[in-house]
Design a protein around this motif. Structure first.
Motif: not given
Length: 388
Positions: A137-161
């Protein structure tokens, strides 16, 4: 693959703590922003960051960042990113998203556009029309903040907590990442006694024991990126070997967790056993009013009841007043209290040396820090007058 850009996400108010952890791992190209710490490193940083970061929520790899005010811009610029460098032919790549103060405010539409763009990018690279997505699995996140798009892939899976030790959870638990942050912010030293008089399911004492023995918080769990073909398996083997080499299992600690609820203390003991630190923590049923210690220069770190429910306010105010009386008797100790009560200092009967705004889940809280005197320096012959 050259150096990658990683994002260690952080709860509001803990960015500087996460940044210090990242730097302690040896990474120097670090930038701190609201809710995240960005740093550049080679691929081996992915296993090391996931295994060692105590206060970050998760580790993401940044694939790209750009301005997008139309769906066409979002599609074309997403499509141009090097997705095939990360996602294999059988990779599963679900897309999640968020949008804050952006022209493209429909999260579901943004997710659909990004999914389509990634598919088109992979089609071109792998020369095929359909992807079964039955592999890693390569869960992608598209995060838009003030019209700037940041594309990332989660490397952790379940949260680090999710360290893997807290299978049983008491009432209103404190996240492991937050508990670790409270300890790191206190500058507690492993040679000093630490007491949590409201220990509940044991999270603060257990995290203190892990810190005191330098046990990596992710040592006993798995991460989604362990199955990624783009990260050599030897990086994970080396990173896990490092956690065992650096652990100080023989270091003796004096950590005490007390609570008035015997049932929740049984949960705490089970959690400590799962974490492998049960011998370092003494759990005891005790009312905070009965707390005493002959030791000097210790630490109290606690998460007492907040009185959020209607009808509990007066009871909690009385508790805080009682805490102030009990703690003041330990006049050479330092104590640290997290609570949502903005009048805590008045009820406690003393102003904090320092106050830090944080969020415990969705609750706005303050971390009240009361500094005690520093212990005297040992004499040249090694004897410490405080211990005679």
């Amino acid at each position: 693959m050259p150096n990658v850009e990683l994002i260690a996400t952080a709860t509001f108010g803990l960015e500087s703590v996460v940044a210090e952890e990242v730097k302690n791992l040896g990474y120097t190209d670090v930038q701190v922003e609201n809710g995240k710490v960005t740093f550049k490193a080679d691929l081996s940083a992915i296993p090391r960051a996931n295994l060692w970061l105590r206060t970050s929520d998760r580790v993401r790899v940044k694939i790209g960042e750009f301005t997008a005010t139309t769906f066409d811009e979002l599609f074309e610029q997403t499509k141009a990113l090097p997705w095939a460098d990360w996602i294999p032919e059988d990779g599963a790549f679900p897309v999640e998203g968020k949008s804050v103060k952006s022209t493209l405010f429909s999260v579901s539409d943004c997710q659909a556009i990004v999914k389509k763009a990634v598919v088109e990018s992979l089609k071109k690279q792998y020369k095929r029309e359909w992807f079964e997505e039955n592999g890693p699995q390569f869960k992608i996140e598209v995060a838009l903040l003030k019209d700037v798009a940041t594309l990332t892939i989660d490397t952790s899976g379940p949260g680090l907590h999710k360290r893997g030790y807290r299978e049983l959870i008491g009432t209103a638990p404190l996240k492991e990442t937050m508990a670790a942050a409270l300890i790191l912010l206190s500058r507690w030293k492993p040679d000093r006694v630490l007491i949590d008089p409201f220990c509940g399911s044991g999270t603060i004492p257990i995290e203190a024991a892990l810190i005191g023995q330098n046990i990596a918080p992710g040592m006993n769990r798995e991460f989604v990126s362990e199955s990624w073909p783009c990260i050599p398996r030897e990086y994970w083997r080396e990173a896990r070997a490092e956690t065992h080499d650096l652990a100080q299992y023989d270091r003796k600690l004096e950590i005490i967790g007390t609570d008035i609820d015997e049932q929740v203390l049984r949960v705490a003991r089970r959690n400590a056993m799962e974490a492998g630190v049960e011998e370092q923590i003494h759990f005891q049923r005790m009312d905070v009013a009965d707390m005493r210690s002959k030791r000097k220069y210790g630490y109290i770190i606690c998460n007492p009841p907040y009185g959020e429910r209607l009808g509990e306010r007066r009871e909690v105010e009385k508790l805080y007043h009682e805490m102030g009386q009990v703690f003041s008797a330990l006049d050479t100790w330092s104590y640290y209290v997290i609570t949502s009560d903005e009048e805590f200092e008045r009820h406690f009967g003393r102003r904090a040396s320092k106050k830090r705004k944080l969020y415990n889940g969705n609750i706005k809280v303050d971390y009240y820090q009361f500094y005690g005197p520093k212990p005297p320096r040992p004499k040249p012959n090694g004897s410490n007058p405080a211990e005679l």
